[in-house]
Design an enzyme around this catalytic site. Structure first.
Site: not given
Ligand code: FPP
Length: 220
Positions: A2, A19, A113
């Site tokens: 997050d 991201h 892992l």
């Molecule tokens: C949550 O933060 C994060 C996500 C919903 C996406 C996570 C995805 C990645 C790190 C990249 C894609 C994955 C792979 C495996 C390549 P948020 O966007 O909700 O952040 P916020 O709470 O600050 O809005």
């Protein structure tokens, strides 16, 4: 994982940049995990509720996933990392389910892992689907864990970005998980933060509902 969006907004960048930075964190964390005694690491990349986000953000996340699977599989295989993906595959964009299968096959022998990535994942849906597959006669704690592909119980659940929720993540598997919440945004999370979370976990008194030390000595 997050905090990607807020990390990007704080820098005047589009959410997608957060991201992309988050993918780099995956590499750092996966590299650091084995030395900290972590055998299985499950990352929540895309929840089934994330389909509600704007199409542009969803598309960007799917492109990142595709690029990750294509670009990282060899490195994961060389580093002894077994990659598996949990969650539904039937709603993913064309090509991604096949890319997942290729990455899983290419890394299947990894024993350093087990890196699990949750995509289009909802723990409630996974539990329902597993229970339906087993049927009333086949239901047991062990059977359901196996049907979920649980790879053991979750010992430590870390949530970054300051939120303090489980958000439909590994609800069955995390029945006795120790919870660690950190304000660190996922793109800033690193080996030191992971080590701090493990140290926090190690200091916990895990009683699993019993007493420590046991009131009645346990048979060996
Ligand atoms: C949550 O933060 C994060 C996500 C919903 C996406 C996570 C995805 C990645 C790190 C990249 C894609 C994955 C792979 C495996 C390549 P948020 O966007 O909700 O952040 P916020 O709470 O600050 O809005």
């Amino acid at each position: 994982m997050d905090g990607n969006g807020r990390w990007a907004s704080a820098r005047g960048l589009p959410r997608g940049a957060g991201h992309r930075a988050g993918v780099k964190t995956i590499q750092r964390v996966a590299e650091a995990a084995p030395a900290l005694g972590i055998g299985t690491l499950t990352l929540y990349a895309f929840s089934s509720d994330n389909w509600r986000r704007p199409a542009e953000e969803v598309g960007g996340l799917m492109r990142l996933l595709r690029a990750y699977l294509r670009g990282e599989t060899d490195r994961l295989a060389r580093s002894g990392t077994r990659l598996t993906v949990i969650g539904r595959r039937d709603r993913l964009p064309p090509g991604i389910p096949e890319a997942i299968e290729r990455a899983e096959a290419a890394t299947a022998s990894g024993d350093r892992l087990h890196l699990r990535i949750a995509v289009d994942y909802s723990s409630r849906d996974a539990i329902l689907a597993a229970a339906a597959r087993l049927g009333p006669e086949g239901l047991s704690r062990e059977g359901l864990s196996e049907a979920l592909g649980a790879d053991g119980d979750v010992d430590l659940l870390i949530r970054t970005g300051g939120e303090k929720r489980l958000s439909d993540f590994l609800l069955w598997e995390a029945a006795y998980a120790e919870l660690h919440f950190t304000d660190r945004m996922w793109p800033d999370f690193g080996a030191t933060d992971l080590a701090a979370a493990v140290a926090d976990f190690t200091a916990r008194d895990r009683r699993f509902g019993g007493l420590n030390p046991p009131a009645v000595p346990q048979a060996a």
